[in-house]
Structures are given as structure tokens and as C-alpha cells.
Design an enzyme around this catalytic site. Structure first.
Site, mmCIF file in Angstrom:
data_model
loop_
_atom_site.group_PDB
_atom_site.id
_atom_site.type_symbol
_atom_site.label_atom_id
_atom_site.label_comp_id
_atom_site.label_asym_id
_atom_site.label_seq_id
_atom_site.Cartn_x
_atom_site.Cartn_y
_atom_site.Cartn_z
ATOM 1 N N TYR A 1 0.817 -1.207 0.000
ATOM 2 C CA TYR A 1 0.000 0.000 0.000
ATOM 3 C C TYR A 1 0.860 1.270 0.000
ATOM 4 C CZ TYR A 1 -4.643 -2.168 0.661
ATOM 5 O OH TYR A 1 -5.834 -2.842 0.481
ATOM 6 N N GLU B 1 1.109 -5.976 -8.371
ATOM 7 C CA GLU B 1 0.594 -6.663 -7.177
ATOM 8 C C GLU B 1 0.694 -8.181 -7.301
ATOM 9 O OE1 GLU B 1 -3.305 -4.937 -6.711
ATOM 10 O OE2 GLU B 1 -2.474 -3.010 -6.066
HETATM 11 P P1 ATP Z 1 -8.251 -1.568 -2.234
HETATM 12 O O1 ATP Z 1 -7.012 -0.870 -2.782
HETATM 13 O O2 ATP Z 1 -7.996 -2.205 -0.879
HETATM 14 O O3 ATP Z 1 -8.859 -2.498 -3.238
HETATM 15 P P2 ATP Z 1 -9.839 0.679 -2.947
HETATM 16 O O4 ATP Z 1 -9.013 0.707 -4.184
HETATM 17 O O5 ATP Z 1 -11.322 0.559 -3.110
HETATM 18 O O6 ATP Z 1 -9.374 -0.482 -1.974
HETATM 19 P P3 ATP Z 1 -8.156 2.727 -1.815
HETATM 20 O O7 ATP Z 1 -8.443 4.169 -1.937
HETATM 21 O O8 ATP Z 1 -7.075 2.124 -2.638
HETATM 22 O O9 ATP Z 1 -9.551 1.954 -2.040
HETATM 23 O O10 ATP Z 1 -7.861 2.436 -0.262
HETATM 24 C C1 ATP Z 1 -7.145 1.290 0.142
HETATM 25 C C2 ATP Z 1 -7.756 0.769 1.421
HETATM 26 O O11 ATP Z 1 -7.495 1.685 2.473
HETATM 27 C C3 ATP Z 1 -9.280 0.624 1.396
HETATM 28 O O12 ATP Z 1 -9.715 -0.574 0.828
HETATM 29 C C4 ATP Z 1 -9.612 0.678 2.868
HETATM 30 O O13 ATP Z 1 -9.353 -0.570 3.525
HETATM 31 C C5 ATP Z 1 -8.614 1.721 3.353
HETATM 32 N N1 ATP Z 1 -9.181 3.075 3.317
HETATM 33 C C6 ATP Z 1 -9.421 3.826 2.228
HETATM 34 N N2 ATP Z 1 -9.911 5.043 2.538
HETATM 35 C C7 ATP Z 1 -9.974 5.051 3.900
HETATM 36 C C8 ATP Z 1 -10.403 6.035 4.858
HETATM 37 N N3 ATP Z 1 -10.841 7.231 4.486
HETATM 38 N N4 ATP Z 1 -10.324 5.686 6.172
HETATM 39 C C9 ATP Z 1 -9.861 4.486 6.556
HETATM 40 N N5 ATP Z 1 -9.438 3.522 5.704
HETATM 41 C C10 ATP Z 1 -9.495 3.802 4.396
#
Ligand code: ATP
Ligand code: MG
Length: 139
Positions: free
Chosen positions: A51, A128
Site C-alpha cells: 500500500y 501486485e
Molecule cells: P483496495 O485498494 O484495498 O482495493 P480501494 O481501491 O477501493 O481499496 P483505496 O483508496 O485504494 O480503495 O484504499 C485502500 C484501502 O485503504 C481501502 O480498501 C480501505 O481498507 C482503506 N481506506 C481507504 N480510505 C480510507 C479512509 N478514508 N479511512 C480508513 N481507511 C481507508
């Protein structure tokens, strides 16, 4: 559209709740082939590298705590248009906004504990899948 691979995680909340089998059934019922699969308890370094794109975000530390809170199931999924199709099956990031019938709608809790991960583009899918699986672990 062509056969494509994407990277998926059943996150620790869904594994701990005993929902990995149900999510795998949803995946197979939606026509994906599982090209690789393993259950792993991520280290903090592994989660941080995965991440890294979010390292400056305010939720990064909480995200690492969550992703290392227990074992996760890592998979490579294959299907025509797999990247889009898996994102659609997961639903939106915030489980509170995810419709019933999606993985996050059925098994997630909130914007953080959202049951699953999916790659968002061909470049991230390539990064990934290679981050977690060697060429010898894929069928
Ligand atoms: P992922 O990458 O896990 O598939 P996503 O692409 O839908 O999810 P991202 O913006 O990449 O969303 O965020 C990665 C992860 O970080 C999210 O899946 C969630 O677990 C966490 N996350 C995202 N936004 C928030 C927030 N505002 N507060 C807390 N945790 C968050
Ligand atoms: Mg993402």
C-alpha cells in the site's frame, strides 16, 4: 475484452469472520478462474510495500494495523476483463455504500474494514501479482 489477470485479497476482517469460503464461491460463481491462492499473515513491511501509494494518507497507519491483524487470502483471478469485473463484484470502497450482492456489501463493515482488495488498473495488477506470487506459484 481479453483474458486478463487481477490481484485479489480477502482481507483479515472477512477471514476472521469465517467468510473466505463464501467469497471464493461468489468469485467462482461469477466465472473467474483462480490462477493462484495462498493464506498469509502479512508482516507490517509487506503491507506497507503493498500500500506504498497510500503512505502519506492519514489512514495509512490504521490500514497497516488492519491488514496485519490476522491472516488474509491472496489470489490471482483470471477472466475476460478481470480487473473491472472484480472491482464491480467487490463494490465501492466504503462497505456502508456497497449494494447487497457485492462482496463489500455482504461482508464488509465500513470504509476501512471492507473485506476485499482488487487491483485498479493493468499496471497495478502486474505489480501486485508479482509482489506476492512467483512464476512457480501460478497455474
Ligand atoms: P483496495 O485498494 O484495498 O482495493 P480501494 O481501491 O477501493 O481499496 P483505496 O483508496 O485504494 O480503495 O484504499 C485502500 C484501502 O485503504 C481501502 O480498501 C480501505 O481498507 C482503506 N481506506 C481507504 N480510505 C480510507 C479512509 N478514508 N479511512 C480508513 N481507511 C481507508
Ligand atoms: Mg486501491
Amino acid at each position: 475484452m481479453h483474458t486478463e489477470q487481477t490481484f485479489a485479497i480477502i482481507k483479515p476482517d472477512a477471514v476472521a469472520a469465517g467468510n473466505s469460503g463464501k467469497i471464493i464461491t461468489m468469485i467462482e460463481d461469477s466465472g473467474f478462474t483462480i490462477a493462484a491462492l495462498k493464506k498469509v499473515h502479512l508482516t507490517r513491511d509487506q503491507a506497507a510495500g503493498f500500500y506504498a501509494v497510500h503512505s502519506e494518507r492519514p489512514f495509512f497507519n490504521d490500514l497497516l494495523n488492519f491488514m496485519t491483524s490476522g491472516p488474509a487470502v491472496l489470489m490471482i483471478l483470471e477472466k475476460e476483463g478481470a480487473i473491472r469485473a472484480w472491482r464491480d463484484l467487490m463494490g465501492p470502497t466504503n462497505s456502508n455504500e456497497a449494494p447487497k450482492g457485492t462482496v463489500r456489501g455482504e461482508f464488509g463493515t465500513n470504509i476501512e474494514k471492507n473485506a476485499s482488495h482488487g487491483s485498479d488498473a493493468p499496471e497495478t495488477a502486474a505489480f501486485e501479482t508479482a509482489y506476492f506470487f512467483s512464476c512457480f506459484e501460478r497455474v
